[in-house]
Design a protein around this motif. Structure first.
Motif, PDB file in Angstrom:
ATOM      1  N   ALA A 255      50.104  48.094  38.487  1.00 23.80           N
ATOM      2  CA  ALA A 255      50.532  48.424  39.774  1.00 23.80           C
ATOM      3  C   ALA A 255      49.548  47.668  40.299  1.00 23.80           C
ATOM      4  N   ILE A 256      49.127  46.550  40.444  1.00 21.26           N
ATOM      5  CA  ILE A 256      48.570  45.618  41.685  1.00 21.26           C
ATOM      6  C   ILE A 256      49.157  45.304  42.526  1.00 21.26           C
ATOM      7  N   GLN A 257      49.233  46.025  43.744  1.00 21.44           N
ATOM      8  CA  GLN A 257      49.385  45.011  44.850  1.00 21.44           C
ATOM      9  C   GLN A 257      48.362  44.053  45.984  1.00 21.44           C
ATOM     10  N   GLN A 258      48.368  43.044  45.231  1.00 24.55           N
ATOM     11  CA  GLN A 258      47.184  42.292  45.667  1.00 24.55           C
ATOM     12  C   GLN A 258      48.503  40.464  45.323  1.00 24.55           C
ATOM     13  N   SER A 259      48.166  39.328  45.848  1.00 24.32           N
ATOM     14  CA  SER A 259      48.307  37.923  45.922  1.00 24.32           C
ATOM     15  C   SER A 259      47.763  38.152  44.571  1.00 24.32           C
ATOM     16  N   VAL A 260      49.053  37.145  44.210  1.00 21.57           N
ATOM     17  CA  VAL A 260      48.777  36.900  42.426  1.00 21.57           C
ATOM     18  C   VAL A 260      47.481  35.619  42.252  1.00 21.57           C
ATOM     19  N   ARG A 261      47.075  34.530  43.392  1.00 17.62           N
ATOM     20  CA  ARG A 261      45.960  34.274  43.114  1.00 17.62           C
ATOM     21  C   ARG A 261      44.618  34.944  42.886  1.00 17.62           C
ATOM     22  N   SER A 262      44.894  35.628  43.600  1.00 15.57           N
ATOM     23  CA  SER A 262      43.670  36.511  43.680  1.00 15.57           C
ATOM     24  C   SER A 262      43.043  37.212  42.184  1.00 15.57           C
ATOM     25  N   TYR A 263      44.576  38.296  42.376  1.00 10.05           N
ATOM     26  CA  TYR A 263      44.458  39.156  41.199  1.00 10.05           C
ATOM     27  C   TYR A 263      44.124  38.132  39.538  1.00 10.05           C
ATOM     28  N   LEU A 264      44.280  36.601  39.695  1.00  9.42           N
ATOM     29  CA  LEU A 264      44.561  35.609  38.308  1.00  9.42           C
ATOM     30  C   LEU A 264      42.797  35.402  38.556  1.00  9.42           C
ATOM     31  N   TYR A 265      42.338  35.092  39.771  1.00  9.93           N
ATOM     32  CA  TYR A 265      40.964  34.760  40.412  1.00  9.93           C
ATOM     33  C   TYR A 265      40.239  35.789  39.548  1.00  9.93           C
ATOM     34  N   THR A 266      40.231  37.265  39.618  1.00  6.32           N
ATOM     35  CA  THR A 266      39.677  37.947  39.249  1.00  6.32           C
ATOM     36  C   THR A 266      39.688  38.341  38.033  1.00  6.32           C
ATOM     37  N   ALA A 267      40.556  38.361  37.814  1.00  9.88           N
ATOM     38  CA  ALA A 267      40.691  38.138  36.434  1.00  9.88           C
ATOM     39  C   ALA A 267      40.302  37.315  35.126  1.00  9.88           C
ATOM     40  N   THR A 268      40.295  35.953  35.908  1.00  7.98           N
ATOM     41  CA  THR A 268      39.427  34.834  35.252  1.00  7.98           C
ATOM     42  C   THR A 268      37.897  35.718  35.362  1.00  7.98           C
ATOM     43  N   HIS A 269      37.030  35.859  36.294  1.00  3.02           N
ATOM     44  CA  HIS A 269      35.648  35.981  36.495  1.00  3.02           C
ATOM     45  C   HIS A 269      35.186  36.873  35.353  1.00  3.02           C
ATOM     46  N   ASN A 270      36.336  38.113  35.767  1.00  2.28           N
ATOM     47  CA  ASN A 270      36.148  39.871  34.591  1.00  2.28           C
ATOM     48  C   ASN A 270      36.051  39.018  33.271  1.00  2.28           C
TER      49      ASN A 270
END
Length: 193
Positions: A58-73
């Motif tokens: 239930a994340i309310q952010q851009s797809v790009r932002s979420y993917l970069y954060t998830a990739t980083h983590n």
């Protein structure tokens, strides 16, 4: 800004994001991990986890932002796991004094045990002929002369041995046995013939 939850409910949309972002995320993960294959695995895992958690996210952010954060983590987690594995492996080397690849040694021992156990499934005459051919490296003619049997009998017994071993051994152990990479080591072990 697209809401991520709406974007991943449809598999085709997620596939589109995968195609769109895979390369840039791979490059980003590579800057952290410094291993191309591991970076690819990280990005694939990000998308896999995203798909698996699509109903819970239930994340309310851009797809790009979420993917970069998830990739980083996920990249950082991968680095931590690699360091932990390396530390454990070094500890095992320090304890045993073994300087080669610990996992290869374990696999080699397991395959050796599997092959020796499989040889017990062979009938006595069949095992003796197989042993003479594969471990003592004698030709069919030499075995036939030594045992006072025909070459055809030796061929038949070898065929029988291979048939039984195909059924008993795992595919990898059979390949190892047939290619002979452990033959010398196995030959050192006394086989009851």
């Amino acid at each position: 800004m697209k809401v991520l939850r709406e974007a991943i409910i449809d598999g085709n949309v997620l596939e589109g994001y995968f195609r769109q972002y895979f390369e840039v995320l791979h490059r980003y993960a590579y800057t952290i991990i410094k291993d191309s294959d591991e970076a690819k695995d990280v990005v694939q895992n990000v998308f896999l986890q995203l798909w698996q958690r699509k109903n819970d996210i239930a994340i309310q952010q851009s797809v790009r932002s979420y993917l970069y954060t998830a990739t980083h983590n996920t990249s950082l987690n991968s680095l931590r796991s690699s360091k932990t594995r390396s530390t454990h492996q070094q500890g095992a080397v320090a304890q045993t004094g073994y300087t080669g690849n610990v996992q290869e040694e374990i696999d080699s021992r397991e395959i050796r045990k599997e092959i020796l156990a499989a040889l017990d499934h062979l009938p006595d005459k069949c095992r003796m002929i197989f042993y003479k051919n594969r471990f003592e490296e004698k030709s069919y003619a030499e075995i036939a002369a030594e045992l006072d049997i025909s070459v055809k009998t030796v061929e038949a017994q070898m065929g029988k041995a291979l048939r039984i071993l195909r059924e008993v051994l795992s595919q990898w152990a059979l390949v190892v046995l047939l290619l002979g990479s452990l033959i010398n080591e196995l030959g050192k072990v006394s086989c009851s013939i």
